[in-house]
Design an enzyme around this catalytic site. Sequence first.
Site, PDB file in Angstrom:
ATOM      1  N   ASP A  54     102.454 -52.662  42.916  1.00 44.33           N
ATOM      2  CA  ASP A  54     102.003 -52.703  44.313  1.00 44.33           C
ATOM      3  C   ASP A  54     100.698 -51.918  44.433  1.00 44.33           C
ATOM      4  O   ASP A  54     100.272 -51.250  43.494  1.00 44.33           O
ATOM      5  CB  ASP A  54     103.098 -52.135  45.256  1.00 44.33           C
ATOM      6  CG  ASP A  54     103.347 -50.636  45.035  1.00 44.33           C
ATOM      7  OD1 ASP A  54     102.388 -49.831  45.106  1.00 44.33           O
ATOM      8  OD2 ASP A  54     104.520 -50.254  44.781  1.00 44.33           O
ATOM      9  N   ALA A  84     111.005 -38.796  47.262  1.00 45.90           N
ATOM     10  CA  ALA A  84     109.563 -38.579  47.073  1.00 45.90           C
ATOM     11  C   ALA A  84     108.861 -38.256  48.396  1.00 45.90           C
ATOM     12  O   ALA A  84     107.934 -37.439  48.424  1.00 45.90           O
ATOM     13  CB  ALA A  84     108.949 -39.824  46.435  1.00 45.90           C
ATOM     14  N   HIS A 115     100.755 -51.300  34.297  1.00 46.35           N
ATOM     15  CA  HIS A 115     101.550 -52.531  34.201  1.00 46.35           C
ATOM     16  C   HIS A 115     100.958 -53.672  35.029  1.00 46.35           C
ATOM     17  O   HIS A 115     101.652 -54.642  35.327  1.00 46.35           O
ATOM     18  CB  HIS A 115     103.003 -52.262  34.633  1.00 46.35           C
ATOM     19  CG  HIS A 115     103.759 -51.411  33.644  1.00 46.35           C
ATOM     20  ND1 HIS A 115     104.979 -50.837  33.918  1.00 46.35           N
ATOM     21  CD2 HIS A 115     103.457 -51.046  32.372  1.00 46.35           C
ATOM     22  CE1 HIS A 115     105.396 -50.142  32.851  1.00 46.35           C
ATOM     23  NE2 HIS A 115     104.485 -50.249  31.909  1.00 46.35           N
TER      24      HIS A 115
HETATM   25  P1  OAD Z   1     113.174 -47.653  37.779  1.00 40.97           P
HETATM   26  O1  OAD Z   1     113.817 -48.547  38.767  1.00 40.97           O
HETATM   27  O2  OAD Z   1     113.604 -47.757  36.370  1.00 40.97           O
HETATM   28  O3  OAD Z   1     113.379 -46.134  38.209  1.00 40.97           O
HETATM   29  C1  OAD Z   1     113.080 -45.682  39.507  1.00 40.97           C
HETATM   30  C2  OAD Z   1     113.343 -44.184  39.558  1.00 40.97           C
HETATM   31  O4  OAD Z   1     112.982 -43.733  40.854  1.00 40.97           O
HETATM   32  C3  OAD Z   1     114.816 -43.796  39.334  1.00 40.97           C
HETATM   33  O5  OAD Z   1     114.888 -42.677  38.454  1.00 40.97           O
HETATM   34  C4  OAD Z   1     115.295 -43.402  40.740  1.00 40.97           C
HETATM   35  O6  OAD Z   1     116.263 -42.359  40.718  1.00 40.97           O
HETATM   36  C5  OAD Z   1     114.010 -42.894  41.373  1.00 40.97           C
HETATM   37  N1  OAD Z   1     113.974 -43.029  42.824  1.00 40.97           N
HETATM   38  C6  OAD Z   1     114.540 -43.994  43.596  1.00 40.97           C
HETATM   39  N2  OAD Z   1     114.264 -43.781  44.886  1.00 40.97           N
HETATM   40  C7  OAD Z   1     113.512 -42.649  44.951  1.00 40.97           C
HETATM   41  C8  OAD Z   1     112.928 -41.900  46.007  1.00 40.97           C
HETATM   42  N3  OAD Z   1     113.039 -42.272  47.272  1.00 40.97           N
HETATM   43  N4  OAD Z   1     112.226 -40.785  45.681  1.00 40.97           N
HETATM   44  C9  OAD Z   1     112.093 -40.397  44.386  1.00 40.97           C
HETATM   45  N5  OAD Z   1     112.619 -41.054  43.364  1.00 40.97           N
HETATM   46  C10 OAD Z   1     113.331 -42.173  43.627  1.00 40.97           C
HETATM   47  O7  OAD Z   1     111.585 -47.873  37.938  1.00 40.97           O
HETATM   48  P2  OAD Z   1     110.416 -47.426  36.940  1.00 40.97           P
HETATM   49  O8  OAD Z   1     110.756 -46.178  36.209  1.00 40.97           O
HETATM   50  O9  OAD Z   1     109.156 -47.472  37.710  1.00 40.97           O
HETATM   51  O10 OAD Z   1     107.952 -52.540  34.026  1.00 40.97           O
HETATM   52  O11 OAD Z   1     110.443 -48.632  35.910  1.00 40.97           O
HETATM   53  C11 OAD Z   1     109.525 -48.628  34.869  1.00 40.97           C
HETATM   54  C12 OAD Z   1     109.163 -50.033  34.492  1.00 40.97           C
HETATM   55  O12 OAD Z   1     110.358 -50.781  34.240  1.00 40.97           O
HETATM   56  C13 OAD Z   1     108.489 -50.840  35.600  1.00 40.97           C
HETATM   57  O13 OAD Z   1     107.116 -50.598  35.698  1.00 40.97           O
HETATM   58  C14 OAD Z   1     108.767 -52.246  35.184  1.00 40.97           C
HETATM   59  C15 OAD Z   1     110.226 -52.080  34.835  1.00 40.97           C
HETATM   60  O14 OAD Z   1     110.754 -53.005  33.934  1.00 40.97           O
HETATM   61  C16 OAD Z   1     107.676 -53.798  33.689  1.00 40.97           C
HETATM   62  O15 OAD Z   1     108.094 -54.737  34.350  1.00 40.97           O
HETATM   63  C17 OAD Z   1     106.832 -53.928  32.471  1.00 40.97           C
END
Ligand code: OAD
Length: 238
Positions: A98, A223, A113
């Site tokens: 985004d 966050a 990404h």
């Molecule tokens: P995830 O969905 O794996 O993790 C999101 C993290 O954010 C989790 O640890 C949640 O606990 C945390 N979280 C959720 N809501 C929150 C909030 N309001 N405040 C703070 N933290 C919160 O997403 P990513 O780690 O971004 O890649 O995933 C990494 C990559 O996996 C993405 O970029 C995508 C995906 O597959 C590709 O598609 C290549």
Amino acid sequence: MDNVRNIVILTGAGISAESGIDTFRSDGGLWEQHRIEDVATPEGFARDPDLVLRFYDMRREAVLTKQPNPAHDALAKLDREWSARPNHNLLIVTQNVDDLHERAGAAHVHHMHGELRSALCTACMKRSPWDAPMSDRPACPQCGVNALRPDVVWFGEMPYHMDRIYGFLRRADLFVSIGTSGAVYPAAGFVRDARELGAQTLELNLERSEGSAWFGESRLGPASKLVPQWVDEVLRVS
Ligand code: OAD
């Protein structure tokens, strides 16, 4: 914070969760609704391009209706104020596709990404800004061939900007990870790289991430609360 000049901030889906954008690995998240192999790999795209194009059309359309939240706003403020200081640098490396960091006003953002609001032409390999659907197979604005795909990095593909990101990580005095599960490499390895090179490390996340043990400090919570608090601290004490 006294000796901190260079800050690298890694963000993930958690920073956009409170803007109403689905994360990937939560209950009911994107990877429960869709199989990664189907919608986030080159093989999935080759097998069923219509399905993949519709999936990203849907996500692009949804993102256009969302707004930055206080966490994006606080990082944009930090970016503005920190980067204006002599010999101080800040880079936001986001795994998010985004554009909420940019819409909040952040200027120093690398999308490792890729981006939903961008198209990649598989004929000329040029990237073009893109807000329309792709599932009706429009022509590339640069070469005219109907060969556009979402400009997002799929599993098995090389993330963008890695040389620049590692260049910044090598110089980082402080590495901060926000809203990411630490499940996907190479981003999941940044904390170890930064730490081995002597940076302070901080995690701001709703829950402990997979790499939590590597961080010098972990603060748990949403966050929209944690990030503005931390930014105020940084700007107050340094
Ligand atoms: P995830 O969905 O794996 O993790 C999101 C993290 O954010 C989790 O640890 C949640 O606990 C945390 N979280 C959720 N809501 C929150 C909030 N309001 N405040 C703070 N933290 C919160 O997403 P990513 O780690 O971004 O890649 O995933 C990494 C990559 O996996 C993405 O970029 C995508 C995906 O597959 C590709 O598609 C290549």
